[in-house]
Design a protein around this motif. Sequence first.
Motif, mmCIF file in Angstrom:
data_model
loop_
_atom_site.group_PDB
_atom_site.id
_atom_site.type_symbol
_atom_site.label_atom_id
_atom_site.label_comp_id
_atom_site.label_asym_id
_atom_site.label_seq_id
_atom_site.Cartn_x
_atom_site.Cartn_y
_atom_site.Cartn_z
ATOM 1 N N GLY A 4 45.569 33.680 47.474
ATOM 2 C CA GLY A 4 46.004 34.086 46.141
ATOM 3 C C GLY A 4 45.619 32.769 45.242
ATOM 4 O O GLY A 4 46.007 31.726 45.403
ATOM 5 N N VAL A 5 44.716 33.143 44.067
ATOM 6 C CA VAL A 5 44.578 31.956 43.074
ATOM 7 C C VAL A 5 45.520 32.353 41.546
ATOM 8 O O VAL A 5 45.314 33.701 41.237
ATOM 9 N N ILE A 6 46.217 31.585 41.266
ATOM 10 C CA ILE A 6 47.174 31.906 40.220
ATOM 11 C C ILE A 6 46.486 31.165 39.183
ATOM 12 O O ILE A 6 46.415 29.742 39.180
ATOM 13 N N GLY A 12 40.029 27.748 38.279
ATOM 14 C CA GLY A 12 40.663 28.970 39.254
ATOM 15 C C GLY A 12 39.642 30.026 39.376
ATOM 16 O O GLY A 12 39.399 30.316 40.816
ATOM 17 N N GLY A 13 38.953 30.387 38.591
ATOM 18 C CA GLY A 13 37.799 31.544 38.438
ATOM 19 C C GLY A 13 36.735 31.095 39.531
ATOM 20 O O GLY A 13 36.415 31.974 40.289
ATOM 21 N N ALA A 14 36.289 29.706 39.360
ATOM 22 C CA ALA A 14 35.049 29.437 40.225
ATOM 23 C C ALA A 14 35.823 29.260 41.724
ATOM 24 O O ALA A 14 34.929 29.719 42.400
ATOM 25 N N ILE A 15 36.954 28.814 41.722
ATOM 26 C CA ILE A 15 37.580 28.622 43.257
ATOM 27 C C ILE A 15 37.589 30.055 43.828
ATOM 28 O O ILE A 15 37.136 30.172 45.138
ATOM 29 N N ALA A 16 38.007 31.143 43.093
ATOM 30 C CA ALA A 16 38.141 32.483 43.647
ATOM 31 C C ALA A 16 36.754 33.066 43.800
ATOM 32 O O ALA A 16 36.669 33.791 45.126
ATOM 33 N N ALA A 17 35.994 32.812 43.066
ATOM 34 C CA ALA A 17 34.748 33.347 43.268
ATOM 35 C C ALA A 17 34.206 32.798 44.453
ATOM 36 O O ALA A 17 33.530 33.545 45.275
ATOM 37 N N GLU A 27 42.874 37.473 45.912
ATOM 38 C CA GLU A 27 43.669 38.030 44.721
ATOM 39 C C GLU A 27 43.987 37.071 43.639
ATOM 40 O O GLU A 27 44.350 35.698 44.017
ATOM 41 N N VAL A 28 43.894 37.219 42.544
ATOM 42 C CA VAL A 28 43.970 36.520 41.382
ATOM 43 C C VAL A 28 44.654 36.961 40.371
ATOM 44 O O VAL A 28 45.056 38.025 40.320
ATOM 45 N N THR A 29 45.469 35.872 39.439
ATOM 46 C CA THR A 29 46.161 36.383 38.538
ATOM 47 C C THR A 29 45.543 35.389 37.260
ATOM 48 O O THR A 29 44.908 34.708 37.310
ATOM 49 N N ALA A 30 45.652 36.531 36.009
ATOM 50 C CA ALA A 30 44.941 36.085 34.957
ATOM 51 C C ALA A 30 46.019 36.796 33.800
ATOM 52 O O ALA A 30 46.780 37.596 34.065
ATOM 53 N N ARG A 31 45.434 36.425 32.634
ATOM 54 C CA ARG A 31 46.072 37.032 31.145
ATOM 55 C C ARG A 31 45.099 37.734 30.281
ATOM 56 O O ARG A 31 43.764 37.326 30.497
ATOM 57 N N GLY A 32 45.431 38.442 29.426
ATOM 58 C CA GLY A 32 44.665 39.028 28.447
ATOM 59 C C GLY A 32 43.271 39.523 28.396
ATOM 60 O O GLY A 32 43.307 40.352 29.577
ATOM 61 N N ASP A 51 24.300 32.088 41.184
ATOM 62 C CA ASP A 51 24.867 33.082 40.097
ATOM 63 C C ASP A 51 25.267 34.264 41.066
ATOM 64 O O ASP A 51 24.526 34.808 41.808
ATOM 65 N N PHE A 52 26.393 34.703 40.736
ATOM 66 C CA PHE A 52 26.734 36.195 41.470
ATOM 67 C C PHE A 52 27.985 36.323 41.005
ATOM 68 O O PHE A 52 28.794 35.640 40.142
ATOM 69 N N THR A 53 28.382 37.658 41.236
ATOM 70 C CA THR A 53 29.654 38.291 40.782
ATOM 71 C C THR A 53 30.735 38.603 42.109
ATOM 72 O O THR A 53 30.137 39.000 42.999
ATOM 73 N N ALA A 54 31.918 38.232 42.001
ATOM 74 C CA ALA A 54 32.703 38.337 42.888
ATOM 75 C C ALA A 54 33.956 39.508 42.337
ATOM 76 O O ALA A 54 34.528 39.235 41.511
ATOM 77 N N HIS A 55 34.054 40.284 43.506
ATOM 78 C CA HIS A 55 34.844 41.456 43.078
ATOM 79 C C HIS A 55 36.275 40.979 43.752
ATOM 80 O O HIS A 55 36.173 40.843 44.985
ATOM 81 N N VAL A 56 37.264 40.740 43.016
ATOM 82 C CA VAL A 56 38.518 40.420 43.719
ATOM 83 C C VAL A 56 39.752 41.229 42.983
ATOM 84 O O VAL A 56 39.499 41.864 42.174
ATOM 85 N N THR A 57 40.695 41.309 43.803
ATOM 86 C CA THR A 57 42.068 41.962 43.211
ATOM 87 C C THR A 57 42.573 41.160 42.008
ATOM 88 O O THR A 57 42.597 39.942 42.137
ATOM 89 N N ALA A 58 42.856 41.639 40.898
ATOM 90 C CA ALA A 58 43.431 40.718 39.690
ATOM 91 C C ALA A 58 44.581 41.459 39.259
ATOM 92 O O ALA A 58 44.638 42.799 39.010
ATOM 93 N N GLY A 59 45.605 40.807 38.856
ATOM 94 C CA GLY A 59 46.769 41.241 38.138
ATOM 95 C C GLY A 59 47.390 40.013 37.333
ATOM 96 O O GLY A 59 46.919 39.004 37.509
ATOM 97 N N GLU A 60 48.651 40.457 36.770
ATOM 98 C CA GLU A 60 49.518 39.171 36.094
ATOM 99 C C GLU A 60 50.048 38.739 37.052
ATOM 100 O O GLU A 60 50.530 37.303 36.766
#
Length: 191
Positions: A4-6, A12-17, A27-32, A51-60
């Motif tokens: 989980g990346v808060i 955080g996005g870089a580490i999560a990806a 799974e990550v948390t983000a806002r807006g 260069d790549f795209t990581a598909h992760v679960t995301a929510g508040e």
Amino acid sequence: MRIGVIGAGAVGGAIAALLARGGHEVEVTARGDNLRAIQADGIRLTGTWGDFTAHVTAGETLTRAPGLAIVTTKAQDARAAILPNAKLLNGGPVVVVQNGLEAIAGTKPLLPRSDIVGALAMYASSLVEPGHIAITTAGTTYVGGAGDLPARYAISILEEVMPTELTHNFEGAQWTKLLVNQVNGLPAITG
């Protein structure tokens, strides 16, 4: 492993990806707008680490307890980001990647049953636009500030996807990062 990346901003996005690219369930948390972009299209990472795209679960907030949690919010936002996730985090290892000197001390009272490990990102990461992060300069993530075993556990996961190193003088590393970040002041002042 479930991670989980808060705070899925620049760091955080870089580490999560990177962790998602390495095969972890992230799974990550983000806002807006950033949250909406990640939910729609994933985290797009460009630059030095590929260069790549990581598909992760995301929510508040997180929806499941992770095997490892990583908090990457700005220091002033940490409390508000950690508290809604505390039930899922308390008891598991938590890596706090923040500038400043109070990352570990500020997190420990919020998660008293967790091993709190400090980390410092010594690479240049920018949130270019919602959901898009660019790494312009590669560098090492220094981990320490907790007992040797929790720090080595965090390193064993992070070093699979990014340069990571144990430091036995985490407070000294924090001061070094603080001095390094002073270079940001002159460009900010001069525009």
